[in-house]
Design a protein around this motif. Structure first.
Motif, PDB file in Angstrom:
ATOM      1  N   PRO A  85       0.828  -1.220   0.000  1.00 38.58           N
ATOM      2  CA  PRO A  85       0.000   0.000   0.000  1.00 38.58           C
ATOM      3  C   PRO A  85       0.860   1.267   0.000  1.00 38.58           C
ATOM      4  CG  PRO A  85      -0.766  -1.548   1.667  1.00 38.58           C
ATOM      5  CD  PRO A  85       0.529  -2.089   1.128  1.00 38.58           C
ATOM      6  N   ARG A  86       0.415   2.257  -0.756  1.00 33.21           N
ATOM      7  CA  ARG A  86       1.176   3.513  -0.860  1.00 33.21           C
ATOM      8  C   ARG A  86       1.325   4.209   0.481  1.00 33.21           C
ATOM      9  NH1 ARG A  86       0.971   5.943  -6.725  1.00 33.21           N
ATOM     10  NH2 ARG A  86       0.799   3.987  -7.833  1.00 33.21           N
ATOM     11  N   THR A  87       0.333   4.081   1.350  1.00 35.04           N
ATOM     12  CA  THR A  87       0.446   4.700   2.676  1.00 35.04           C
ATOM     13  C   THR A  87       1.594   4.074   3.461  1.00 35.04           C
ATOM     14  OG1 THR A  87      -1.268   3.194   3.496  1.00 35.04           O
ATOM     15  CG2 THR A  87      -1.974   5.408   2.852  1.00 35.04           C
ATOM     16  N   THR A  88       1.796   2.773   3.288  1.00 33.84           N
ATOM     17  CA  THR A  88       2.902   2.083   3.963  1.00 33.84           C
ATOM     18  C   THR A  88       4.237   2.609   3.441  1.00 33.84           C
ATOM     19  OG1 THR A  88       1.541   0.101   4.212  1.00 33.84           O
ATOM     20  CG2 THR A  88       3.924  -0.179   4.454  1.00 33.84           C
ATOM     21  N   ILE A  89       4.337   2.781   2.126  1.00 34.43           N
ATOM     22  CA  ILE A  89       5.563   3.314   1.532  1.00 34.43           C
ATOM     23  C   ILE A  89       5.794   4.744   2.003  1.00 34.43           C
ATOM     24  CG2 ILE A  89       6.720   3.926  -0.630  1.00 34.43           C
ATOM     25  CD1 ILE A  89       6.505   0.898  -0.149  1.00 34.43           C
TER      26      ILE A  89
END
Length: 126
Positions: free
Chosen positions: A65-69
């Protein structure tokens, strides 16, 4: 090994508008680099390889997920920078960003290596 292959496309003078001449030291060139088996386009700007963050997210970290990145980048103090119009045009020409893109962020090769190492355990491919 992190990097396996590199192809260079050529040098382009960077300008901010059509009436302005290219400034010395602001030339850049584009190429492709294989990172973790994936061909990514890059710009060499003032001696630093810069990769389009959108391409990095969609190709290298597509299963994360982009939020994790984003959180990883914040924790690791990795900063991205907006590319200039000429840089964006060149990234479109080498198909690193979609032709409809109106802006793009860049991440340095060194920061990308740190991010890849940090996210290795998060990817199902690891």
């Amino acid at each position: 090994m992190f990097l396996t292959c590199e192809r260079t496309l050529g040098t382009v003078p960077a300008t901010t508008n059509r009436n302005e001449r290219a400034r010395p030291g602001k030339d850049f060139h584009a190429g492709y680099q294989k990172i973790q088996g994936i061909d990514l386009g890059y710009l060499q700007i003032n001696g630093t390889q810069m990769f389009a963050l959108a391409q990095v997210l969609s190709h290298l970290f597509k299963d994360i997920p982009r939020t994790t990145i984003s959180k990883k980048m914040e924790i690791l103090n990795i900063k991205s920078r907006r590319c200039e119009l000429a840089e964006l045009r060149l990234l479109k020409a080498i198909r690193s960003v979609p032709t409809r893109a109106v802006k793009c962020s860049l991440i340095s090769k060194a920061d990308l290596e740190v991010l890849c190492s940090s996210c290795q355990s998060l990817s199902p491919r690891a």
